[in-house]
Structures are given as structure tokens and as C-alpha cells.
Design an enzyme around this catalytic site. Structure first.
Site, short mmCIF file in Angstrom:
data_model
loop_
_atom_site.label_atom_id
_atom_site.label_comp_id
_atom_site.label_asym_id
_atom_site.label_seq_id
_atom_site.Cartn_x
_atom_site.Cartn_y
_atom_site.Cartn_z
N CYS A 177 39.06 14.06 -39.99
CA CYS A 177 39.27 14.45 -39.86
C CYS A 177 40.40 15.52 -40.57
CB CYS A 177 40.02 14.79 -38.45
SG CYS A 177 39.93 14.24 -37.09
N HIS A 198 41.91 21.42 -38.72
CA HIS A 198 41.42 20.69 -37.95
C HIS A 198 41.47 20.87 -36.58
CE1 HIS A 198 38.89 17.76 -36.37
NE2 HIS A 198 39.86 17.11 -36.28
N ASN A 206 34.25 19.56 -32.22
CA ASN A 206 35.00 18.90 -33.18
C ASN A 206 34.14 18.19 -33.73
OD1 ASN A 206 36.41 17.08 -34.08
ND2 ASN A 206 38.37 16.27 -32.85
#
Length: 332
Positions: A114, A258, A288
């Protein structure tokens, strides 16, 4: 020598997994519950025979086509993934060949999740500052879906697959500022695929609260620990990044974090006292996508948000490792 972001494109697999499909698989999780808790409406999933390198190639070719960039222009490839095609060779070497980039170009893989995009920008800026390269192709590509157990409703709702390609050069639309990077390996086991590499080539057993007992070949995430880490680390990361770049919070036009999940992002925004219109969230259509969330969000924000000369945006990544990083970009 200064480094600039010059172009960004991204690729999404054709197959989609909607909240309606997930609710049918897990009746205890309704469509509204998934949308409200995670902030995702649908996520793109790589096909069974589609791998991270395939998506990387698609994203790079899209970048070349959209911005009229010749492969010969590239003199370094940085490839960020945690789902490489092989232990060896380096996938970036394969990408060089498949994309027709000259053999005089450097190429390397790096394994980060991430925070990977921010780390990639830092590596690219360093290569330019050292005079090693002038036109760097940074590719992020991840197929976390291939790690997730079919009954792991928590992770299946959160993660999607995607790839992004960014050109970092000696000129471009936004200069890359100073970086703050950090690492805390004590949290390594809280987000892990335990089996498959050299330490654990055979199956091991782990238990996740979000799924039935599963083999260690699957993704394990300790959600509460990840949330606690993020809540503690990110505010300090943002404050230190502002200080290092000699800007105030009020100077930042957009904060692009993120895209972990909407609950976590909402918590961070409130904790940092950032206005909603300055805090960009766009994970509804993408989920995500790990290292690709920031470049995808940046590409979309460029279309939607005003960014006159002098406008500054803060980019921040955080997660698996644990690792974190942030920088400020300034538009020309």
C-alpha cells in the site's frame, strides 16, 4: 535535478465482483452494509489466466497510447508488486522485452504494497537526481484476489485487482517534493501470505476471524491491528511531510491517501481535521487495489479537481510491512 510526474494511466480487469454478488454468497452481509462499511460498490478481478505482469503490460501500453510515448523513450523500469509471476527472473526484465523498451534501460522489481507507489516515486526521484535515468516507467500491479480464500468475505469485499503506469521524468505537470518514509517490521504478521516462499514452502495453518480456517497460502489480515497501526502512524506521517516540504495543511489542495476502506479513511480525515472537499476518496468503483490505489485516485482527481500552477497535493501510502510514506507534489 528535479523530478516530475509526466503521465499516468491505469488498467482494470474486465471481470467485476459486485456487492450484489457478494451479498448472494454471504447473506449475512447485505449490499448496504458492504457499501457503508467498506465504501466499495464493485471491484475488478483478474481472470484465472490473467496475472500481474499481464495487467502491467496493459497499463503501460495504455500510457504509451494515451500520451504518444514511444517505448524507446524509457530508460528505467520500476515494477512494484507482491504477486510476481515468478520468484525469478525479475518481472521488470520480462516487461522490458514485452513492451519493446531498449535493452540499455535499467529494470528492477520491488516488493511493497500500500505504500509502494510513494516508495516508487522516491526511487524514481533518486535515479533522476543521481543522473542514472531521465524517463522512468513506474508500474504498480497487484492480483491480491488470487491470494484470498473463497470464504473470506471480509477481504473479498475490500480488495480489487488493477495496474497503473506512471512516467516520471525531468519535466512534467507536477514536481515531486520531499519524502517521509517509515518502516515497522513488528507488524509483519498482521498482513501476510505465509506460505509459498522459501521459509514456508509447505502448507501451514492460520485462522482468520473473517473466514473459515484456511491454508497459509491465502491472505491473512488482522483488521483491528492494521486499523490501530494506521490510526497511530498516519497523522504523524502527514505532519512530518508538511514540515519537511515547508507547507501548511491549509496549503494542500487535495490529500490523496491510500484507498484502504471508507471507514478508515473517514477516521483519518476526522483525526487530521481535513475538510471533506480536500480529502479525495474514489474507491467505490475500484476497491482497495493495494499499490495502485494512489495512482488511480491521482489520475481521477486530475480530471475532477482544480489544480492551477502552484497547487499542492499530498500523497500518502501506508499498510503491509508495516510501511508508510508520503510526499507533496506541486503543479506547474
Amino acid at each position: 535535478m528535479d523530478a516530475f510526474i509526466k503521465a499516468i494511466s491505469y488498467y482494470l480487469p474486465q471481470q467485476e465482483l459486485s456487492n450484489q454478488q457478494l451479498a448472494a454468497l454471504f447473506p449475512e452481509w447485505g449490499v448496504e452494509k458492504i457499501a457503508n462499511k467498506i465504501g466499495v460498490e464493485t471491484r475488478h478481478i483478474a481472470a484465472e489466466d490473467e496475472f500481474a505482469s499481464d495487467m502491467a503490460i496493459a497499463a503501460a501500453k495504455k500510457l504509451f497510447a494515451e500520451y504518444s510515448i514511444a517505448p524507446a523513450y524509457i530508460d528505467f523500469i520500476l515494477y512494484c508488486t507482491q504477486s510476481p509471476d515468478y520468484f525469478l527472473p525479475t518481472t521488470a526484465c520480462i516487461l522490458q522485452d514485452k513492451l519493446g523498451i531498449p535493452t540499455k534501460a535499467g529494470a528492477l522489481d520491488f516488493n511493497l504494497g500500500c505504500s509502494g507507489y510513494v516508495y516508487g516515486l522516491a526511487l524514481a526521484k533518486g535515479l533522476i537526481a543521481a543522473g542514472i535515468a531521465k524517463n522512468i516507467l513506474l508500474i504498480t500491479s497487484e492480483t491480491y484476489s488470487k491470494f484470498i480464500h473463497k470464504n473470506d468475505k471480509g477481504n473479498r469485499t475490500i480488495f480489487g485487482d488493477a495496474a497503473a503506469a506512471t512516467l516520471i521524468s525531468t519535466d512534467g505537470f507536477a514536481s515531486i517534493g520531499e519524502f517521509v518514509l517509515g518502516t515497522d517490521g513488528t507488524g509483519a504478521e498482521n498482513l501476510m501470505v505465509k506460505q509459498g516462499a522459501i521459509r514456508h514452502p509447505a502448507k501451514v495453518r492460520v485462522t482468520s476471524e473473517d473466514s473459515e480456517e484456511q491454508a497459509g497460502e491465502h491472505l491473512y489480515m488482522n483488521g483491528p491491528e492494521i486499523f490501530s497501526f494506521t490510526s497511530n502512524a498516519v497523522p504523524g506521517l502527514v505532519e512530518e511531510t508538511l514540515l519537511k516540504n515547508e507547507v501548511l495543511k491549509s496549503d494542500i489542495g487535495q490529500f490523496i491517501f491510500h484507498q484502504a476502506n471508507s471507514y478508515m479513511l473517514g477516521h483519518l480525515r476526522k483525526k487530521l481535521h481535513i475538510a471533506e472537499d480536500s480529502f479525495y476518496i474514489n474507491m467505490g468503483k475500484f476497491a482497495n487495489t493495494v499499490s495502485s490505489t494512489i495512482p488511480i485516485a491521482l489520475a481521477e482527481a486530475l480530471k475532477e479537481k482544480q489544480h492551477d500552477a502552484g497547487t499542492q497535493w499530498l500523497l500518502a501510502g501506508f499498510g503491509v510491512g508495516y510501511s508508510w510514506g508520503a510526499t507533496v507534489i506541486t503543479f506547474n
